[in-house]
Write a protein that holds these residues in place. Structure first.
Motif, PDB file in Angstrom:
ATOM      1  N   LYS A  23     -25.884  23.355  72.530  1.00 36.19           N
ATOM      2  CA  LYS A  23     -25.623  22.957  73.921  1.00 36.19           C
ATOM      3  C   LYS A  23     -25.864  24.127  74.870  1.00 36.19           C
ATOM      4  CE  LYS A  23     -24.198  19.159  72.076  1.00 36.19           C
ATOM      5  NZ  LYS A  23     -24.336  19.581  70.667  1.00 36.19           N
ATOM      6  N   LYS A  41     -17.541  26.693  75.663  1.00 35.63           N
ATOM      7  CA  LYS A  41     -18.408  26.118  76.699  1.00 35.63           C
ATOM      8  C   LYS A  41     -19.639  25.462  76.089  1.00 35.63           C
ATOM      9  CE  LYS A  41     -21.133  27.334  80.795  1.00 35.63           C
ATOM     10  NZ  LYS A  41     -21.531  28.438  81.712  1.00 35.63           N
ATOM     11  N   HIS A  42     -20.250  26.123  75.100  1.00 40.71           N
ATOM     12  CA  HIS A  42     -21.485  25.623  74.502  1.00 40.71           C
ATOM     13  C   HIS A  42     -21.269  24.904  73.183  1.00 40.71           C
ATOM     14  CE1 HIS A  42     -23.357  29.040  77.025  1.00 40.71           C
ATOM     15  NE2 HIS A  42     -23.538  27.900  77.652  1.00 40.71           N
ATOM     16  N   ASN A  83     -22.580  19.028  80.686  1.00 36.46           N
ATOM     17  CA  ASN A  83     -21.333  19.705  81.046  1.00 36.46           C
ATOM     18  C   ASN A  83     -20.448  18.831  81.933  1.00 36.46           C
ATOM     19  OD1 ASN A  83     -21.811  22.084  79.635  1.00 36.46           O
ATOM     20  ND2 ASN A  83     -22.946  23.017  81.316  1.00 36.46           N
ATOM     21  N   THR A  98     -26.676  20.625  82.700  1.00 39.71           N
ATOM     22  CA  THR A  98     -25.711  20.372  83.773  1.00 39.71           C
ATOM     23  C   THR A  98     -25.062  19.003  83.606  1.00 39.71           C
ATOM     24  OG1 THR A  98     -26.971  21.762  85.312  1.00 39.71           O
ATOM     25  CG2 THR A  98     -25.403  20.201  86.264  1.00 39.71           C
TER      26      THR A  98
END
Length: 355
Positions: free
Chosen positions: A260, A78-79, A164, A161
């Motif tokens: 991130k 995710k990061h 992503n 946000t």
């Protein structure tokens, strides 16, 4: 309650507590901050940042409540953490994750702290242009930092946000940082001036507030004959906030080049901002000696921008966060050392020569 909320809430409570102690205990009376006091406060804030680095090194997995390898893999993906995980060694993978998380925080902190130095140049000009007494500097900077913390919170989590949702924004950020770095280098010798009467923030405030023409001690607002006014000190505060907003446009994307994870971006950003005020008092009288620092910051922004544009290739080549930190420290150290070894020469009339 999620671990992220608990971790983040604890961090916010710590910051509020430290700022409250600072304002209520150490600065009950307005006074010009001494070099010794500034050095002590700078050391304290840097120590807190280093302590937080070790906290992440030991307990960083608790930020996202990681308790299994599957959770670790999800958070890492995710990061976009540039690390290798071993499904057969959860403990070892967790250690690698924590080490990388702590290093991302430290690298982001160094970047933000370095870019904040350029902000100090402008703050000195603002206080000088508006003839603010040194004993009121702390009050303005204190409330300026409170506003900066709130703005950075909105900027960082909005930016996360967007990243992503739209991955291509990273390339936009990268191109912007390269452009900003190039323009900073091109304009490195351009003399900055601030016109108190014609500043855009002053003109904006004049349309919505009644401005009292004189300072009234440390007050931001006063009441005269039943009418409320804002003082020139409040205008200085607004300009400081506006200046930080402009600098945030550079610094926040720069830290996203390192990590991130929005929480790490926020933590590193806030620690650097909190240390900015004491660093201001530490450097205010000697900052002109670091005349190559703008060149160093220009190269720093270009490097970070290129890193964002080529992050895919760099990852394949094995370029890690540790390599980024090494390049960043080298650029900054070189610019500072060069400033000391090759001081700015002065002409007979006392004016600095152009580079």
């Amino acid at each position: 309650m999620s671990s992220e909320i608990i971790f983040f809430g604890g961090f916010i409570l710590f910051i509020v507590l430290m700022l409250s102690i600072d304002l209520g205990l150490f600065n009950k009376k307005d006074h010009a901050v001494s070099l010794k006091e500034a050095a002590v406060m700078s050391a304290i804030w840097v120590s807190f940042a280093i302590g937080f680095y070790f906290l992440l090194l030991a307990e960083g997995h608790k930020l996202h409540g990681i308790e299994s390898f599957d959770q670790l893999a999800v958070v890492t993906k995710k990061h976009l953490h540039n690390i290798q995980l071993n499904p057969l060694d959860f403990s070892g993978s967790m250690q690698v994750y924590r080490q990388n998380l702590a290093l991302e925080f430290l690298t982001g902190y160094v970047i933000e702290y370095a870019l904040s130095v350029d902000n100090i140049f402008v703050m000195v000009l603002i206080f000088s242009a508006f003839s603010v007494e040194p004993k009121y500097y702390h009050r303005v900077l204190f409330w300026g930092i409170v506003g900066a913390v709130l703005m950075r919170f909105l900027f960082i989590f909005l930016g996360a946000t967007l990243i992503n949702q739209f991955g291509w924004i990273l390339y936009l950020f990268g191109a912007f940082l390269v452009y900003t770095g190039i323009m900073m280098f091109v304009n490195r010798n351009q003399e900055e001036k601030i016109d108190p009467q014609n500043h855009k923030v002053v003109k904006f405030a004049s349309r919505y507030f009644s401005i009292y023409p004189h300072y009234s001690g440390n007050k931001f607002f006063i009441k005269k004959e039943g009418k409320k006014y804002v003082t020139p000190l409040f205008l200085v505060l607004l300009i400081i906030e506006f200046t930080d907003l402009i600098f945030a446009v550079d610094s926040i994307p720069a830290i996203f080049a390192v990590t991130k994870d929005p929480y790490i971006v926020f933590f590193s950003n806030i620690f650097a901002i909190l240390g900015l005020r004491s660093m201001f008092f530490l450097l205010v009288n000697i900052i002109h000696k670091f005349h190559y620092l703008k060149v160093g910051l220009a190269f720093l922004l270009v490097f970070i921008g290129i890193k964002m544009l080529a992050h895919g290739w760099l990852k394949e080549w094995g370029f890690t966060t540790a390599h980024s930190l090494l390049v960043i420290v080298t650029i900054l150290t070189t610019s500072v050392v060069a400033s000391l070894i090759f001081p700015k020469k002065r002409l007979k009339h006392g004016l600095p020569e152009e580079h």
